[in-house]
Design a protein around this motif. Sequence first.
Motif: not given
Lengths: 328, 328
Positions: A237-238, A242-245, B216-218, B320-321
């Motif tokens: 969900e994060i 624009d969030v790099p992994f 992270q999730e919620m 949630r997305r």
Amino acid sequence: MKDTLTTDEQVASAIAAAKARDTVNDIYYVACGGSYALMLPNQYVMDREATSIAGHALNAAEFKARAPKRLGENSVVILCSHSGNTPETVEAAKIARAAGALTIALTNDPGSPLDEASEYVVYYEHEPKKISPNHSPAVLARLSFGILNAREGNAKAAKVEAALKALPPIMDAAVEAHGDRIATFADSHKREEVIYTMASGTNYATAYSYAICIFQEMQWIHSAAIHSGEYFHGPFEITDYDVPFILLMGLGASRPMDERALAFVQTYSDKVTVLDSKELGLGAIDAEVVEYIEHMAFSTLLRVYSDKLAFSRGHPLTVRRYMWQMEY
Amino acid sequence: MKDTLTTDEQVASAIAAAKARDTVNDIYYVACGGSYALMLPNQYVMDREATSIAGHALNAAEFKARAPKRLGENSVVILCSHSGNTPETVEAAKIARAAGALTIALTNDPGSPLDEASEYVVYYEHEPKKISPNHSPAVLARLSFGILNAREGNAKAAKVEAALKALPPIMDAAVEAHGDRIATFADSHKREEVIYTMASGTNYATAYSYAICIFQEMQWIHSAAIHSGEYFHGPFEITDYDVPFILLMGLGASRPMDERALAFVQTYSDKVTVLDSKELGLGAIDAEVVEYIEHMAFSTLLRVYSDKLAFSRGHPLTVRRYMWQMEY
């Protein structure tokens, strides 16, 4: 006398001591930080391969606190500290030895407190952007498979030894081939404040090490290691454009987890860096043992990524604000 | 027939089945995400208490990939899925059962696929901001100590049962007493983009769960769980005056690690939220078993923190997305 032996002799000597025990029920892999990360693939090896031995990887202070009830003469305790000077790890060696366990330590520094505290020691070689059968993760694999072979006749021990010898030229070529990608990564990520790492199986260890030792410690970039199999149960969900992994794709049994994570993360983030064992030339390694080796390939290559990133950020890997600067 | 039993009968029935086995060498604790986090304290229990059984906590997909070689008739596999519908966990139950292992599942949903796939099932109660002996983490502790008692005569089993019965009123009072602190936390952290959690021993499980399921999730807040013993071996370099941490201070064997981390993090960050077992009234719990219980106390209290934070952020915990919104 310890330090007059060659590395091969040191490894053989420790394996012989494990063979000479009447019984070995448990191997505890004990260290801190980056050295602890190196222990995780060996717990994996025991889960996958051992019929008579349970593997346990524990942070050294947690090992002391947990004081495993089964620790004793039927235990092997393998420890690692680069400086040989990590107080928690030195203390763990003393506790293990006093309990009658067989202690085998790895360190880069002969004569260090960990060396003195342990019954058997291997002085490993260290050159971060290279890999060899005498580097710490390779020595650990040789010990784990050597003990498995000595106690259970594990037939993969010889294949692991061969794979470790085949790995260095493969990695030299991979590092060379990745030059452009490394430069692109460093430039595109130089102002990121958060970078996640993701992997499964033995490669989770490399993701963990990269998150805590490279990003958090050496670059002051927020980070967490996400297990590919846990990703869909919260962390995903994060994910955002624009969030790099950084995703490590293994060739071992856990690859399906990595593939599922890849399909998702590439859809919802524009900043995914994929390192794939296949593309590193690890398809040339014996398929039966590649999953025990590939985490070392990723570590080796990622260290070159770190160097370039550090340069682009103007933040050398050697800079610390707390470590080595004060007592804590 | 399963669902006509009371929870106590379901627990007793599973323990009796473990007692009836000729040998039990291993307990595998298998689940995903928040349910996986609940398994970690039970691996801790086996390390601390078991003389004949090794404990292994594994993500369900990792369990399948790892295919532990020792898995078989001498194994107990304990699984958990709230919905009973997590595909990886259902598949793990099938794999374990086919291998001849004793399967014991926990779920909130009778008749779910996990229920159908497993030999023994406990239908736990669920009320996030409360704790009772029939909630999932408590049932897991009862199973672990019940099996230890049945197989090894572990004398702490009765103490754990008593502690679980003593916990609910303690936590009701603690939640009440923390009202002002919870409001202050929610207000001061409502615009934070990163919040770290830190703990050791069994409480690391709660820190992990909070990082991946709540932040992270919620809440889509970047996070990582940091082990207090690992903090000084890398992660502590990320500490700065404006970096928020939640630190769980246990009363168990690992408290010295938490104390060391506390002294440092409070010196270098202005945003440290400390939850201490002592201050929650857990000193009233039998000191011999409090370390096996306290992670449930932290989870219960932290869930109240979450509610208030979610309100302050205008970001309900239910949003949630990706999860529930699409196939993945």
